[in-house]
Motif scaffolding. Structure first.
Motif, PDB file in Angstrom:
ATOM      1  N   VAL A 108      38.093  48.609  -0.158  1.00  0.00           N
ATOM      2  CA  VAL A 108      37.107  48.874  -0.644  1.00  0.00           C
ATOM      3  C   VAL A 108      35.949  47.895   0.281  1.00  0.00           C
ATOM      4  CG1 VAL A 108      37.604  49.302  -2.758  1.00  0.00           C
ATOM      5  CG2 VAL A 108      37.762  47.365  -2.469  1.00  0.00           C
ATOM      6  N   LYS A 109      34.885  48.107   0.134  1.00  0.00           N
ATOM      7  CA  LYS A 109      33.703  47.097   0.589  1.00  0.00           C
ATOM      8  C   LYS A 109      33.492  46.729  -0.717  1.00  0.00           C
ATOM      9  CE  LYS A 109      32.144  48.313   4.507  1.00  0.00           C
ATOM     10  NZ  LYS A 109      32.400  47.284   5.237  1.00  0.00           N
ATOM     11  N   SER A 110      32.956  44.936  -0.415  1.00  0.00           N
ATOM     12  CA  SER A 110      32.456  44.334  -1.772  1.00  0.00           C
ATOM     13  C   SER A 110      30.725  44.546  -0.834  1.00  0.00           C
ATOM     14  CB  SER A 110      32.757  43.040  -1.929  1.00  0.00           C
ATOM     15  OG  SER A 110      32.903  42.538  -0.810  1.00  0.00           O
ATOM     16  N   THR A 111      30.498  43.852  -2.389  1.00  0.00           N
ATOM     17  CA  THR A 111      28.953  43.987  -2.537  1.00  0.00           C
ATOM     18  C   THR A 111      28.812  43.076  -1.439  1.00  0.00           C
ATOM     19  OG1 THR A 111      29.034  43.990  -4.963  1.00  0.00           O
ATOM     20  CG2 THR A 111      26.861  42.836  -3.277  1.00  0.00           C
ATOM     21  N   GLY A 112      29.512  41.847  -0.931  1.00  0.00           N
ATOM     22  CA  GLY A 112      29.418  39.991  -0.115  1.00  0.00           C
ATOM     23  C   GLY A 112      29.296  40.813   1.179  1.00  0.00           C
ATOM     24  N   ASP A 113      29.941  42.058   0.991  1.00  0.00           N
ATOM     25  CA  ASP A 113      30.240  42.481   2.389  1.00  0.00           C
ATOM     26  C   ASP A 113      29.589  43.602   3.390  1.00  0.00           C
ATOM     27  OD1 ASP A 113      32.888  41.144   3.729  1.00  0.00           O
ATOM     28  OD2 ASP A 113      33.741  42.937   2.187  1.00  0.00           O
ATOM     29  N   LEU A 114      28.276  43.562   2.133  1.00  0.00           N
ATOM     30  CA  LEU A 114      27.276  44.550   2.794  1.00  0.00           C
ATOM     31  C   LEU A 114      26.043  44.268   2.698  1.00  0.00           C
ATOM     32  CD1 LEU A 114      28.353  47.400   0.090  1.00  0.00           C
ATOM     33  CD2 LEU A 114      28.833  47.669   2.408  1.00  0.00           C
ATOM     34  N   ILE A 115      25.831  42.864   2.051  1.00  0.00           N
ATOM     35  CA  ILE A 115      23.921  42.577   1.808  1.00  0.00           C
ATOM     36  C   ILE A 115      24.788  40.955   3.226  1.00  0.00           C
ATOM     37  CG2 ILE A 115      22.474  41.425   0.849  1.00  0.00           C
ATOM     38  CD1 ILE A 115      23.602  42.956  -1.679  1.00  0.00           C
ATOM     39  N   LEU A 116      24.365  41.005   3.427  1.00  0.00           N
ATOM     40  CA  LEU A 116      24.394  40.160   4.746  1.00  0.00           C
ATOM     41  C   LEU A 116      23.470  38.906   5.541  1.00  0.00           C
ATOM     42  CD1 LEU A 116      26.866  42.021   7.631  1.00  0.00           C
ATOM     43  CD2 LEU A 116      27.470  40.355   5.367  1.00  0.00           C
ATOM     44  N   ASP A 117      22.531  39.766   5.000  1.00  0.00           N
ATOM     45  CA  ASP A 117      20.791  38.864   5.109  1.00  0.00           C
ATOM     46  C   ASP A 117      20.399  38.278   3.960  1.00  0.00           C
ATOM     47  OD1 ASP A 117      20.807  40.809   3.481  1.00  0.00           O
ATOM     48  OD2 ASP A 117      18.325  41.598   4.845  1.00  0.00           O
ATOM     49  N   ILE A 136      31.108  37.862  -5.501  1.00  0.00           N
ATOM     50  CA  ILE A 136      30.766  38.506  -5.253  1.00  0.00           C
ATOM     51  C   ILE A 136      31.340  39.404  -4.472  1.00  0.00           C
ATOM     52  CG2 ILE A 136      29.710  37.245  -3.478  1.00  0.00           C
ATOM     53  CD1 ILE A 136      27.425  39.187  -3.446  1.00  0.00           C
ATOM     54  N   PHE A 137      32.689  38.812  -3.692  1.00  0.00           N
ATOM     55  CA  PHE A 137      33.578  38.794  -3.005  1.00  0.00           C
ATOM     56  C   PHE A 137      35.290  39.909  -3.622  1.00  0.00           C
ATOM     57  CE2 PHE A 137      31.862  35.984  -0.031  1.00  0.00           C
ATOM     58  CZ  PHE A 137      31.679  37.216   1.078  1.00  0.00           C
ATOM     59  N   THR A 138      34.781  39.771  -5.155  1.00  0.00           N
ATOM     60  CA  THR A 138      36.027  40.202  -6.162  1.00  0.00           C
ATOM     61  C   THR A 138      35.238  41.452  -6.781  1.00  0.00           C
ATOM     62  OG1 THR A 138      36.163  38.643  -7.859  1.00  0.00           O
ATOM     63  CG2 THR A 138      37.577  38.183  -5.393  1.00  0.00           C
ATOM     64  N   THR A 155      34.365  44.113  -6.825  1.00  0.00           N
ATOM     65  CA  THR A 155      34.315  45.683  -6.383  1.00  0.00           C
ATOM     66  C   THR A 155      35.816  45.945  -6.830  1.00  0.00           C
ATOM     67  OG1 THR A 155      32.668  45.269  -5.200  1.00  0.00           O
ATOM     68  CG2 THR A 155      34.762  47.910  -4.896  1.00  0.00           C
ATOM     69  N   LEU A 156      36.798  45.316  -5.959  1.00  0.00           N
ATOM     70  CA  LEU A 156      38.511  45.487  -6.365  1.00  0.00           C
ATOM     71  C   LEU A 156      38.580  44.832  -8.145  1.00  0.00           C
ATOM     72  CD1 LEU A 156      39.806  43.628  -3.916  1.00  0.00           C
ATOM     73  CD2 LEU A 156      39.206  45.725  -4.348  1.00  0.00           C
ATOM     74  N   ASP A 157      38.123  44.140  -9.204  1.00  0.00           N
ATOM     75  CA  ASP A 157      37.965  44.175 -10.451  1.00  0.00           C
ATOM     76  C   ASP A 157      37.638  45.175 -11.425  1.00  0.00           C
ATOM     77  OD1 ASP A 157      38.935  41.271 -10.475  1.00  0.00           O
ATOM     78  OD2 ASP A 157      36.071  40.552 -10.666  1.00  0.00           O
ATOM     79  N   VAL A 158      36.596  46.180 -10.651  1.00  0.00           N
ATOM     80  CA  VAL A 158      35.716  47.089 -11.004  1.00  0.00           C
ATOM     81  C   VAL A 158      37.345  48.315 -10.865  1.00  0.00           C
ATOM     82  CG1 VAL A 158      34.499  49.247 -11.170  1.00  0.00           C
ATOM     83  CG2 VAL A 158      33.752  46.702 -10.960  1.00  0.00           C
ATOM     84  N   ALA A 159      37.940  48.606  -9.621  1.00  0.00           N
ATOM     85  CA  ALA A 159      39.170  49.427  -9.202  1.00  0.00           C
ATOM     86  C   ALA A 159      39.915  49.189  -9.727  1.00  0.00           C
ATOM     87  CB  ALA A 159      39.033  49.350  -7.576  1.00  0.00           C
ATOM     88  N   MET A 160      40.320  48.010 -10.365  1.00  0.00           N
ATOM     89  CA  MET A 160      41.601  47.563 -11.169  1.00  0.00           C
ATOM     90  C   MET A 160      41.593  48.519 -12.586  1.00  0.00           C
ATOM     91  SD  MET A 160      42.992  43.657  -9.582  1.00  0.00           S
ATOM     92  CE  MET A 160      44.379  44.041 -11.552  1.00  0.00           C
TER      93      MET A 160
END
Length: 306
Positions: free
Chosen positions: A38-47, A58-60, A62-67
């Protein structure tokens, strides 16, 4: 029939390397697995610098929600990215044997970074503060993105260098010749360690992962993360910590700095063999807080709210 353990991971090259490492170890023990990226918010917002996003983990997340939604069974993380308090229902199941803990400077093959006007890139407040503490006349600029993106940005800009975790570059064979180990820079708590989390009620996955746990790495990262938790109180701050074994001793070194690097509070302590380590990190943090750390943390919180 054994169930297939679904392994959740970010989709960066490094994150996938980590997930496949856990997959191979589980497969070797006879457990069938499946990678779910999955792609995390930390990977999407780079600016935007990480600390400005105001999100812990922020990097975890999305995976927490998926779990929690039952889409994956376990998740693999760089442990330094994981908040010290895990979401309700999720537990730490294994810490793999730790890799290189050091930060390194990737540079352009010259000594320009020792001049008064050097520009160094990093997205980490901890690295920024320690660099400015050592080189107060330098400029530090923000650098975000996965490892590959950051190396590309370094090559495209006129910066003298950028700071990386050695372990990340080594794991995916991207360590350039032009680098130097920053042995004076205290790493992030749990830097170089991989952690695997599972659902609290999933005893099957926990039993499988327990066989991957490396006890010395688990103890060292416990101490470092406890130091972080006691100091930060949910606030991002320039904090470094390292617990390491030497001759049946655990030597701990911790640091708290102001964001601009002008203030630095440092501690070194030794825990002898057989002594209880369960509160060692907290005790070291308490010492920092009593010696100016509480006031410094208040200043950091106020500065980050601006």
């Amino acid at each position: 029939m054994k169930k297939t353990i679904r392994i959740g991971t970010r989709d960066s090259e490094l994150a996938l390397w980590q997930a496949h490492t856990v997959e191979r170890k589980l497969n070797h023990l006879g457990y069938p697995t499946k990678i779910v990226a999955v792609k995390s918010t930390g990977d999407l917002i780079l600016d935007v610098p990480l600390y400005e996003l105001g999100i812990t983990g922020i990097f975890t997340k999305t995976l927490d929600v998926a779990m929690l939604k039952g889409e994956v069974d376990i998740a693999v993380h760089s442990m330094k990215d994981v908040p010290t308090a895990l979401p309700k229902g999720i537990v730490q199941a294994a810490v793999l044997e730790r890799a290189d803990v050091n930060d390194i400077l990737v540079h352009k093959g010259n000594d320009n970074f020792f001049t008064d006007t050097a520009t160094i890139a990093t997205g980490s407040l901890r690295r920024q503060a320690q660099w400015l503490n050592r080189y107060p006349n330098h400029t530090v600029v923000d650098l975000r993105g996965n490892v590959n993106t950051r190396l590309k940005k370094l090559s495209e800009n006129e910066w003298e260098g950028a700071v990386f975790a050695a372990a990340g570059l080594e794991r995916i064979n991207l360590l350039p010749e032009n680098h130097m180990v920053l042995d004076w820079m205290i790493p992030a708590p749990a830097q170089g360690a991989m952690v695997v989390v599972a659902m609290e009620n999933d005893l099957y996955s926990q039993t499988a992962l327990a066989q991957l746990n490396h006890k010395p790495s688990e103890i060292a990262t416990h101490i470092e993360r406890q130091f972080l938790k006691k100091l930060e109180g949910g606030c991002t701050a320039p904090i470094g910590a390292l617990a390491a074994y030497f001759d049946n001793e655990i030597r701990f070194e911790g640091v708290l700095l102001s964001i601009d690097g002008t203030e630095r509070l440092h501690i070194e302590k030794v825990l002898h063999a057989g002594e209880d380590y369960s509160n060692f990190g907290s005790e070291c943090a308490e010492e920092i807080l009593k010696n100016g750390g509480a006031e410094l943390m208040e200043k950091i919180r106020a500065e980050l709210k601006k």
